[in-house]
Design an enzyme around this catalytic site. Structure first.
Site, PDB file in Angstrom:
ATOM      1  N   ASP A  37     -11.718   0.840   2.119  1.00 29.90           N
ATOM      2  CA  ASP A  37     -10.750   1.023   3.202  1.00 29.90           C
ATOM      3  C   ASP A  37     -11.466   1.293   4.531  1.00 29.90           C
ATOM      4  OD1 ASP A  37      -8.350   1.274   4.408  1.00 29.90           O
ATOM      5  OD2 ASP A  37      -7.725   3.086   3.355  1.00 29.90           O
ATOM      6  N   GLU A  85      -7.872   2.548  -2.964  1.00 32.47           N
ATOM      7  CA  GLU A  85      -8.557   2.360  -1.687  1.00 32.47           C
ATOM      8  C   GLU A  85      -9.418   3.585  -1.444  1.00 32.47           C
ATOM      9  OE1 GLU A  85      -5.929   1.395   1.500  1.00 32.47           O
ATOM     10  OE2 GLU A  85      -4.912  -0.212   0.379  1.00 32.47           O
ATOM     11  N   GLU A 121      -6.089  -5.127   8.513  1.00 27.85           N
ATOM     12  CA  GLU A 121      -5.105  -4.054   8.710  1.00 27.85           C
ATOM     13  C   GLU A 121      -4.654  -4.029  10.161  1.00 27.85           C
ATOM     14  OE1 GLU A 121      -5.617  -0.227   6.043  1.00 27.85           O
ATOM     15  OE2 GLU A 121      -7.272  -0.464   7.433  1.00 27.85           O
ATOM     16  N   GLU A 153       0.874  -1.174   0.000  1.00 28.73           N
ATOM     17  CA  GLU A 153       0.000   0.000   0.000  1.00 28.73           C
ATOM     18  C   GLU A 153       0.905   1.215   0.000  1.00 28.73           C
ATOM     19  OE1 GLU A 153      -2.758   0.458   3.280  1.00 28.73           O
ATOM     20  OE2 GLU A 153      -3.347   2.458   2.586  1.00 28.73           O
ATOM     21  N   ASN A 178      -4.275   5.291  -1.927  1.00 27.91           N
ATOM     22  CA  ASN A 178      -5.423   5.864  -1.226  1.00 27.91           C
ATOM     23  C   ASN A 178      -5.953   7.061  -2.012  1.00 27.91           C
ATOM     24  OD1 ASN A 178      -5.482   4.423   1.515  1.00 27.91           O
ATOM     25  ND2 ASN A 178      -3.324   4.967   1.204  1.00 27.91           N
TER      26      ASN A 178
HETATM   27  P1  C2E Z   1      -4.927   4.056   5.948  1.00 32.87           P
HETATM   28  O1  C2E Z   1      -5.274   4.064   4.505  1.00 32.87           O
HETATM   29  O2  C2E Z   1      -5.808   3.289   6.840  1.00 32.87           O
HETATM   30  O3  C2E Z   1      -3.458   3.570   6.058  1.00 32.87           O
HETATM   31  C1  C2E Z   1      -3.017   2.733   7.076  1.00 32.87           C
HETATM   32  C2  C2E Z   1      -2.375   3.513   8.166  1.00 32.87           C
HETATM   33  O4  C2E Z   1      -2.163   2.689   9.271  1.00 32.87           O
HETATM   34  C3  C2E Z   1      -1.017   4.057   7.767  1.00 32.87           C
HETATM   35  O5  C2E Z   1      -0.785   5.236   8.449  1.00 32.87           O
HETATM   36  C4  C2E Z   1      -0.090   2.982   8.303  1.00 32.87           C
HETATM   37  O6  C2E Z   1       1.243   3.435   8.546  1.00 32.87           O
HETATM   38  C5  C2E Z   1      -0.775   2.631   9.579  1.00 32.87           C
HETATM   39  N1  C2E Z   1      -0.462   1.279   9.989  1.00 32.87           N
HETATM   40  C6  C2E Z   1      -0.055   0.247   9.233  1.00 32.87           C
HETATM   41  N2  C2E Z   1       0.127  -0.875   9.972  1.00 32.87           N
HETATM   42  C7  C2E Z   1      -0.208  -0.547  11.239  1.00 32.87           C
HETATM   43  C8  C2E Z   1      -0.221  -1.266  12.461  1.00 32.87           C
HETATM   44  O7  C2E Z   1       0.096  -2.453  12.548  1.00 32.87           O
HETATM   45  N3  C2E Z   1      -0.616  -0.617  13.554  1.00 32.87           N
HETATM   46  C9  C2E Z   1      -0.954   0.698  13.519  1.00 32.87           C
HETATM   47  N4  C2E Z   1      -1.348   1.296  14.620  1.00 32.87           N
HETATM   48  N5  C2E Z   1      -0.947   1.409  12.376  1.00 32.87           N
HETATM   49  C10 C2E Z   1      -0.563   0.782  11.251  1.00 32.87           C
HETATM   50  P2  C2E Z   1      -0.314   6.526   7.746  1.00 32.87           P
HETATM   51  O8  C2E Z   1       0.709   6.236   6.718  1.00 32.87           O
HETATM   52  O9  C2E Z   1      -0.025   7.500   8.810  1.00 32.87           O
HETATM   53  O10 C2E Z   1      -1.601   6.980   6.963  1.00 32.87           O
HETATM   54  C11 C2E Z   1      -2.715   7.442   7.630  1.00 32.87           C
HETATM   55  C12 C2E Z   1      -3.849   7.688   6.694  1.00 32.87           C
HETATM   56  O11 C2E Z   1      -3.559   8.743   5.786  1.00 32.87           O
HETATM   57  C13 C2E Z   1      -4.118   6.498   5.803  1.00 32.87           C
HETATM   58  O12 C2E Z   1      -4.893   5.566   6.488  1.00 32.87           O
HETATM   59  C14 C2E Z   1      -4.848   7.128   4.668  1.00 32.87           C
HETATM   60  O13 C2E Z   1      -6.210   7.266   4.991  1.00 32.87           O
HETATM   61  C15 C2E Z   1      -4.219   8.498   4.598  1.00 32.87           C
HETATM   62  N6  C2E Z   1      -3.292   8.525   3.480  1.00 32.87           N
HETATM   63  C16 C2E Z   1      -2.042   8.082   3.393  1.00 32.87           C
HETATM   64  N7  C2E Z   1      -1.512   8.293   2.169  1.00 32.87           N
HETATM   65  C17 C2E Z   1      -2.474   8.893   1.446  1.00 32.87           C
HETATM   66  C18 C2E Z   1      -2.557   9.350   0.108  1.00 32.87           C
HETATM   67  O14 C2E Z   1      -1.631   9.244  -0.724  1.00 32.87           O
HETATM   68  N8  C2E Z   1      -3.725   9.908  -0.289  1.00 32.87           N
HETATM   69  C19 C2E Z   1      -4.783  10.016   0.558  1.00 32.87           C
HETATM   70  N9  C2E Z   1      -5.903  10.581   0.097  1.00 32.87           N
HETATM   71  N10 C2E Z   1      -4.743   9.605   1.829  1.00 32.87           N
HETATM   72  C20 C2E Z   1      -3.589   9.032   2.282  1.00 32.87           C
HETATM   73 CA    CA Z   2      -5.492   2.731   2.991  1.00 36.92          CA
HETATM   74 CA    CA Z   3      -7.217   1.638   6.519  1.00 38.11          CA
END
Ligand code: C2E
Ligand code: CA
Ligand code: CA
Length: 676
Positions: free
Chosen positions: A571, A541, A628, A450, A509
């Site tokens: 998602d 997603e 996830e 992802e 995403n």
């Molecule tokens: P998401 O799509 O639900 O992405 C998963 C988030 O959970 C990611 O945080 C990831 O680092 C984190 N994560 C993964 N494995 C675990 C785990 O085992 N435990 C915990 N506690 N967390 C885990 P991240 O990278 O901080 O991203 C947060 C949110 O930001 C994402 O949630 C997504 O909704 C958004 N996001 C990230 N990149 C993009 C993007 O390019 N475009 C858009 N529109 N939204 C993005």
């Molecule tokens: Ca996601």
């Molecule tokens: Ca998610």
């Protein structure tokens, strides 16, 4: 003898009445300066002279002076005046209806026609001394007939407008014209009948008695009409004055007093008493300089254009002009960020140059903000405080935004500076993609990644999406980030697939706005083609809320994505409040179970049942499920046990830089190589 005395005295009475009316209208004309009054005055003067002339001619005839050379020109002049009278009355009515003075040419033409008709009717049959009856018919009968018909037509026209405008004066005038016209037409008809069939009843004599009565009625009606007209004008003027006292004449906006009164009413409304009100004072920077450089006319045009822009900003906000270059907006229920967002929108709205003539003038704005109840509970106090904040914004160099409450300024400043920084960061390419691996539950093989956005901040280092996604969304730039991440992800994916030969995929995403772009499927397909990638290796997603924001449009996008072969994951499944049935009706390929499903502190049996049921449901519908947030072996086991197909979480790895992710890919190849 009695008969001619009767006729002559009747004519003289009429002439007197006509002179009186001419005089009245002349007086009114002098006072009210209405053109139609002048026309009527002339018209009745003409009638008066006509009556005197015809009486004189009549008198001469019965005194044995019928052959006197002065008689013919006298009759000629008299009849011309009679027809001129008719024409002038009609022209006057028309001028009154139109509210415009009659054209000079029309008046001259009317007099000319009157002269022609008068001359013809006097000169006809003069050769034949025996045709006395025909001569009388031509002179008196034709005159009365034409006048009568013209009056009846006028009466009908007036009656129509009288009803529409509920004007008593018009009604009376119409009645007078009808009586007068009816009597004249009747007289003319009788005269014609007598010429043909000899003397009938003495009706002609009786109908003539109506003339002075009708004329006085007409005069009265016209005067009442005039007064009504005058009253309507006064009323309109008063309304205009009232409007002017509430509105600014230049821009038409509410003036300060009116603005405050309306705002106070809103503040006092009980239902709104609890709601927060916001007042924005908006001042144009450098307006005085524009005024000085280009003149106040250009300045006025800038103000009018600015008012028009503000009027389009938000219909729920009340708008006014305070003074000079200051405007104000107010709204009830301005909760949370609404005032700040509006202020920012206004600022960019007013940043656009004004095209005045051939020049583009830049007149940016400063804004001061005051919020009820903290900054004041009545309109005057709120407005004053907003203006104080505005002055502060101008003191700080203009083109700024200041809250009256200093604490809010810090927040606003932080948000603003973040937004400014984000624009810069996008322009300077400070965003990149990191990759979190996703593994197959069955055999632990790498399925794909992802892509997750990161901001490589020059001072604060790597920043996660919670620091910038919302702010980017607010300034409408999250779409750009999404597409940028898609591009970065595809670049990497193409490289990994080529180097390893592994069939791995990547998911990206998308925010609601990206997802709702109508050109999204085609753009993605073009990007895939550019990198020589099969569509099935890309997944998007989307969250429940973005999918259900506009279900019909979403369905269309989803269908088109599917047709291109691009896969779609739902998602954060299970975190929203949307209806499961509604969600599952969307054409998606899989669900990503939110990590709350694996919460180790949660009610395990209940969660287990929930996950099992969800997986069962998804499988029945032909969807795959990703768990996830798998952080421990226990959670992985739990998910595997419930039939989850793919696992993602810190247990296997967090978001990795592209190079680290690449290592995972080559390790996967070695593993599969070993297996093979
Ligand atoms: P998401 O799509 O639900 O992405 C998963 C988030 O959970 C990611 O945080 C990831 O680092 C984190 N994560 C993964 N494995 C675990 C785990 O085992 N435990 C915990 N506690 N967390 C885990 P991240 O990278 O901080 O991203 C947060 C949110 O930001 C994402 O949630 C997504 O909704 C958004 N996001 C990230 N990149 C993009 C993007 O390019 N475009 C858009 N529109 N939204 C993005
Ligand atoms: Ca996601
Ligand atoms: Ca998610």
């Amino acid at each position: 003898v009695e008969s001619w005395q009767y006729f002559i005295s009747l004519s003289l009475a009429q002439a007197l009445a006509a002179t009186l009316l001419a005089w009245v209208f002349h007086r009114y004309w002098r006072v009210y300066a209405r053109p139609y009054l002048g026309v009527w005055s002339l018209g009745f003067l003409a009638l008066s002279f006509h009556l005197l002339g015809s009486t004189a001619a009549h008198f001469m005839a019965i005194s044995g002076l019928g052959a006197h050379p002065i008689r013919t020109p006298l009759s000629l002049l008299s009849l011309t005046l009679a027809y001129a009278h008719v024409a002038l009355i009609l022209i006057g009515v028309r001028a009154l209806e139109l509210g415009q003075p009659p054209r000079r040419r029309l008046l001259l033409a009317a007099v000319a026609v009157a002269a022609v008709v008068g001359t013809v009717s006097v000169l006809a049959f003069t050769r034949d001394p025996a045709a006395f009856g025909a001569r009388v018919l031509m002179r008196v009968g034709l005159r009365d007939g034409i006048t009568g018909l013209a009056y009846v037509i006028t009466a009908l026209l007036l009656l129509r407008t009288a009803q529409a405008r509920q004007s008593y004066g018009r009604w009376l005038a119409a009645m007078a014209f009808a009586v007068y016209g009816g009597a004249l037409t009747l007289g003319a008809g009788l005269m014609l009948a007598e010429t043909v069939a000899g003397p009938l009843l003495p009706l002609i004599a009786y109908q003539a008695a109506f003339h002075p009565v009708a004329m006085l009625m007409l005069g009265l009606g016209l005067v009442i009409w005039l007064l009504e007209d005058e009253r309507a004008r006064a009323l309109a003027a008063r309304q205009e004055a009232a409007r002017m006292s509430l509105h600014d004449p230049l821009t038409g906006l509410a003036n300060r007093r009116h603005f405050c009164a309306t705002l106070d009413r809103s503040l006092e409304r009980p239902a709104q008493a609890e709601a927060r009100h916001a007042v924005l004072a908006i001042g144009l920077d450098r307006f005085q300089a524009i005024n000085n450089a280009y003149g106040s006319e250009v300045g006025d045009r800038v103000l009018v254009a600015c008012a028009a822009r503000l009027a389009t900003s938000d219909p729920h906000w009340q708008l006014g002009r305070l003074e000079g270059d200051q405007f104000a907006l107010a709204s009830a229920a301005a909760e949370g960020e609404a005032p700040l967002r509006l202020a920012q929108r206004l600022q960019s709205l007013l940043d656009q140059p004004y095209r005045i003539g051939t020049q583009d003038l830049h007149v940016p704005a400063s804004i001061g903000l005051a919020l009820s109840p903290e900054d004041g509970q009545d309109a005057e106090r709120l407005l004053n405080n907003a203006q104080l904040a505005l002055r502060q914004a101008k003191r700080l160099g203009g083109h700024g935004l200041q809250f009256y409450a200093p604490s809010l300024n810090d927040q606003a400043r932080r948000r603003l500076s973040l937004q400014i920084e984000l624009r810069r960061a996008l322009a300077e390419n400070e965003f990149e993609a990191m990759f979190q691996p996703v593994f197959r539950a069955r055999d632990g093989r790498l399925a794909g990644f992802e892509a997750l956005a990161r901001w490589r901040h020059p001072r604060h280092g790597m920043l996660a999406p919670d620091r910038f996604v919302q702010a980017l969304e607010e300034i409408g730039l999250l779409v750009e980030l999404d597409l940028l991440i898609v591009e970065r992800a595809l670049v990497q994916l193409a490289r990994w697939r080529q180097d390893s030969g592994e069939d791995i995929s990547v998911s990206v995403n998308l925010c609601a706005r990206s997802f709702q772009r109508h050109d999204l499927p085609e753009r993605m397909e073009a990007m895939l083609r550019a990198h020589g990638l099969p569509p099935a290796c890309l997944a998007v997603e989307i969250t429940e809320s973005s999918a259900l924001d506009d279900p019909a449009a979403s369905r269309r996008t989803l269908d088109r994505l599917s047709r291109h072969g691009i896969r779609v994951w739902l998602d954060d499944f299970g975190t929203g409040h949307s209806s499961l049935a509604q969600l599952l009706r969307l054409p998606v390929h899989g669900l990503k179970l939110d990590r709350s499903f694996l919460d180790p502190d949660g009610d395990q049996p209940r969660q287990g049942a929930l996950v099992a049921a969800t997986v069962q449901l998804a499988t029945d519908l032909g969807m795959q499920v990703v768990a996830e947030g798998v952080e421990s072996e226990r959670q992985a086991e739990f998910a595997r046990g419930r039939g989850v197909a793919l696992l993602q979480g810190y247990l296997f790895g967090g978001a990795l830089a592209a190079s680290e992710a690449g290592l995972l890919v080559s390790r996967a190849r070695q593993a599969s190589g070993r297996v093979a």
